[in-house]
Design a protein around this motif. Structure first.
Motif, PDB file in Angstrom:
ATOM      1  N   ARG A 106       0.829  -0.816   0.222  1.00  0.00           N
ATOM      2  CA  ARG A 106       0.066  -0.522   0.230  1.00  0.00           C
ATOM      3  C   ARG A 106       0.525   1.724  -0.095  1.00  0.00           C
ATOM      4  O   ARG A 106       1.997   1.324   0.518  1.00  0.00           O
ATOM      5  CB  ARG A 106      -1.018  -0.062   0.953  1.00  0.00           C
ATOM      6  CG  ARG A 106      -1.698  -1.634   1.172  1.00  0.00           C
ATOM      7  CD  ARG A 106      -3.138  -1.025   0.709  1.00  0.00           C
ATOM      8  NE  ARG A 106      -4.245  -2.185   0.484  1.00  0.00           N
ATOM      9  CZ  ARG A 106      -5.201  -2.070   1.500  1.00  0.00           C
ATOM     10  NH1 ARG A 106      -4.905  -1.297   2.477  1.00  0.00           N
ATOM     11  NH2 ARG A 106      -6.059  -3.081   1.398  1.00  0.00           N
ATOM     12  N   ARG A 159      -0.612   4.324   1.130  1.00  0.00           N
ATOM     13  CA  ARG A 159      -1.078   5.095   2.305  1.00  0.00           C
ATOM     14  C   ARG A 159      -1.405   6.727   0.993  1.00  0.00           C
ATOM     15  O   ARG A 159      -1.414   7.659   2.501  1.00  0.00           O
ATOM     16  CB  ARG A 159      -0.392   4.858   3.528  1.00  0.00           C
ATOM     17  CG  ARG A 159      -0.247   3.934   3.761  1.00  0.00           C
ATOM     18  CD  ARG A 159       0.050   4.036   5.575  1.00  0.00           C
ATOM     19  NE  ARG A 159      -0.863   4.542   6.966  1.00  0.00           N
ATOM     20  CZ  ARG A 159      -1.829   3.533   6.879  1.00  0.00           C
ATOM     21  NH1 ARG A 159      -2.248   2.617   6.921  1.00  0.00           N
ATOM     22  NH2 ARG A 159      -3.127   4.628   8.062  1.00  0.00           N
ATOM     23  N   ASN A 160      -2.194   5.976   0.255  1.00  0.00           N
ATOM     24  CA  ASN A 160      -2.510   7.643  -0.274  1.00  0.00           C
ATOM     25  C   ASN A 160      -3.706   7.829  -1.024  1.00  0.00           C
ATOM     26  O   ASN A 160      -3.778   6.201  -1.872  1.00  0.00           O
ATOM     27  CB  ASN A 160      -0.911   7.986  -0.841  1.00  0.00           C
ATOM     28  CG  ASN A 160      -0.692   9.122  -1.992  1.00  0.00           C
ATOM     29  OD1 ASN A 160      -1.534   9.880  -2.239  1.00  0.00           O
ATOM     30  ND2 ASN A 160      -0.623   9.215  -3.024  1.00  0.00           N
ATOM     31  N   LEU A 198      -7.932  12.285   6.032  1.00  0.00           N
ATOM     32  CA  LEU A 198      -7.334  11.011   5.581  1.00  0.00           C
ATOM     33  C   LEU A 198      -5.973  11.390   6.566  1.00  0.00           C
ATOM     34  O   LEU A 198      -5.432  10.849   7.147  1.00  0.00           O
ATOM     35  CB  LEU A 198      -6.691  11.734   4.162  1.00  0.00           C
ATOM     36  CG  LEU A 198      -7.329  10.639   3.384  1.00  0.00           C
ATOM     37  CD1 LEU A 198      -6.907  11.361   1.823  1.00  0.00           C
ATOM     38  CD2 LEU A 198      -7.939   9.512   2.837  1.00  0.00           C
ATOM     39  N   TYR A 232      -3.361   8.893   6.378  1.00  0.00           N
ATOM     40  CA  TYR A 232      -3.159   8.488   5.175  1.00  0.00           C
ATOM     41  C   TYR A 232      -2.466  10.238   3.875  1.00  0.00           C
ATOM     42  O   TYR A 232      -2.684  11.110   4.830  1.00  0.00           O
ATOM     43  CB  TYR A 232      -4.367   8.793   4.192  1.00  0.00           C
ATOM     44  CG  TYR A 232      -4.569   6.667   4.549  1.00  0.00           C
ATOM     45  CD1 TYR A 232      -4.877   6.019   3.332  1.00  0.00           C
ATOM     46  CD2 TYR A 232      -5.224   6.109   5.188  1.00  0.00           C
ATOM     47  CE1 TYR A 232      -4.419   4.699   3.544  1.00  0.00           C
ATOM     48  CE2 TYR A 232      -5.134   4.752   5.329  1.00  0.00           C
ATOM     49  CZ  TYR A 232      -4.970   4.170   4.534  1.00  0.00           C
ATOM     50  OH  TYR A 232      -5.557   2.610   4.317  1.00  0.00           O
ATOM     51  N   ASP A 256      -3.757   4.628  -3.311  1.00  0.00           N
ATOM     52  CA  ASP A 256      -4.434   3.124  -2.809  1.00  0.00           C
ATOM     53  C   ASP A 256      -5.790   3.259  -3.507  1.00  0.00           C
ATOM     54  O   ASP A 256      -6.961   2.346  -3.543  1.00  0.00           O
ATOM     55  CB  ASP A 256      -4.884   3.183  -1.264  1.00  0.00           C
ATOM     56  CG  ASP A 256      -2.815   2.724  -0.617  1.00  0.00           C
ATOM     57  OD1 ASP A 256      -2.341   2.206  -1.436  1.00  0.00           O
ATOM     58  OD2 ASP A 256      -2.884   2.756   0.103  1.00  0.00           O
ATOM     59  N   THR A 269     -14.423   9.745   2.603  1.00  0.00           N
ATOM     60  CA  THR A 269     -13.500   9.364   3.191  1.00  0.00           C
ATOM     61  C   THR A 269     -13.038   8.056   4.173  1.00  0.00           C
ATOM     62  O   THR A 269     -12.781   6.541   3.804  1.00  0.00           O
ATOM     63  CB  THR A 269     -12.064  10.501   3.848  1.00  0.00           C
ATOM     64  OG1 THR A 269     -11.868  11.089   3.082  1.00  0.00           O
ATOM     65  CG2 THR A 269     -11.036   9.840   4.015  1.00  0.00           C
ATOM     66  N   LEU A 274     -12.315   4.582   3.010  1.00  0.00           N
ATOM     67  CA  LEU A 274     -10.729   4.042   3.372  1.00  0.00           C
ATOM     68  C   LEU A 274     -11.751   2.196   4.475  1.00  0.00           C
ATOM     69  O   LEU A 274     -10.746   1.322   4.624  1.00  0.00           O
ATOM     70  CB  LEU A 274     -10.111   4.465   4.930  1.00  0.00           C
ATOM     71  CG  LEU A 274      -9.991   5.424   4.733  1.00  0.00           C
ATOM     72  CD1 LEU A 274      -9.278   6.465   5.642  1.00  0.00           C
ATOM     73  CD2 LEU A 274      -8.324   4.942   3.495  1.00  0.00           C
TER      74      LEU A 274
END
Length: 342
Positions: free
Chosen positions: A61, A63-64, A88, A93, A121, A305, A309
């Motif tokens: 990942r 994380r973006n 985020l 993130y 991601d 978001t 997620l």
């Protein structure tokens, strides 16, 4: 020379294993509340920062999250974006912005080049109407995609019913006894991406028809969804021969604020001589005492978001549950509207 704290030092300081530290700080895997607190305290004390590159290699990942937005200089889009960015950041993130204009070459570059680099991601699209080929490109990435603002049968969407929003705003004016209501909408070049101005005009006209009132073309004026545009449009509406409208319904708060300023410049009192109504929930609405239908744009970003997620991370006991749905809106009555006094 700068000294970098290692994950092993954090583990020793907290009295746990390195695997537990990794699970705690990455948010992946079960960890008790007491252990989480101990690890986070140790990391803070030692000044430990998770390595983004190492985390990506270990998990696959980045994380973006990539965010597609049509305008960066418009209040509504920037407010939704601020909600996304804040949510985020709270979850650890990063965010990458892609400005998706109407230029076909630029759009192809975003979908064929930037997004295919696999540096994100997932993708959130803010009020952008994606074509079939663009939707195909997104789905081919195999990443979660959340769209805000309009229906797309192939994507998870969070939508606002703009017809009903405008209908509610118009019904408020009708309930106050107004019958001669003018509308500030949008000119053709601004009626793009889900045709929100057209849908809001439809809601306005439906509410009038339900009340037995015909929509009068002379009481419609297009603008560009800015304060300046609303100001110019309202001066046209209020300066025409044939009688002053008792109320103005603008398809955005910024245009409604412009209408208030135009009425004052022309010597009319708001709301005594003319009521003014908007849509959005603009932060300046309180200052201008603007009656509006708030669609909570910052909360839209936070909810998008949560939705993306929820697809990326395993659900825990505290994870928000988000389903594709209509986004909420609410009538907020302030001092710019009042009962009509003939």
């Amino acid at each position: 020379m700068t000294y970098v704290v290692s994950i092993d030092e954090v583990a020793r300081h907290a009295g746990v294993s390195t695997a537990t530290v990794s699970r705690t700080l990455s948010g992946r895997g079960p960890v008790s509340d007491s252990t989480r607190a101990r690890v986070e305290a140790a990391a803070k004390t030692l000044g430990y920062v998770v390595s983004a590159s190492a985390s990506s290699l270990a998990s696959g990942r980045t994380r973006n999250i990539g965010v597609l937005v049509p305008f960066l200089d418009r209040w509504f889009f920037s407010t939704v974006l601020s909600g996304i960015a804040a949510a985020l950041m709270r979850r650890g993130y990063d965010i990458t912005l892609y400005s998706l204009t109407a230029d076909r070459t630029e759009r192809e570059t975003v979908f064929e080049t930037f997004l295919r680099r696999q540096r994100v991601d997932g993708v959130i699209a803010i009020s952008i109407e994606l074509g079939e080929s663009e939707t195909d490109r997104l789905l081919e990435l195999g990443l979660p995609v959340i769209a805000i603002g309009g229906p797309n049968a192939r994507l998870t969407t969070l939508t606002v019913d703009d017809v009903e929003v405008a209908r509610l705003a118009t019904q408020h004016l009708l309930a106050l006894g107004h019958r001669e209501i003018a509308h500030i909408g949008a000119s053709h070049e601004f009626d793009v991406d889900f045709h929100i101005p057209t849908r809001r005009r439809q809601g306005f006209e439906i509410a009038l028809a339900d009340a037995g009132i015909p929509a009068v073309p002379a009481r419609y004026e297009p603008a560009d969804f800015t304060i300046e545009g609303g100001f110019r449009a309202a001066k046209q509406l209020l300066g025409r021969p044939g009688g002053l409208p008792s109320a103005i319904f603008a398809a955005s708060d910024e245009m409604a604020i412009g209408a208030i300023l135009a009425a004052r410049e022309l010597g009319y009192r708001v709301p005594e001589d003319v009521s003014v109504m908007g849509i959005d929930g603009h932060e300046l609405g309180e200052f201008f005492r603007l009656t509006t239908v708030d669609q909570f744009p910052r909360r839209q970003g936070e909810r998008a978001t949560d939705a993306i997620l929820a697809e990326l991370e395993p659900a825990g006991p505290d994870a928000p549950h988000v389903e594709p749905a209509r986004l909420p809106y609410e009538l907020t009555v302030r001092g710019s509207t009042a009962r009509h006094r003939p």
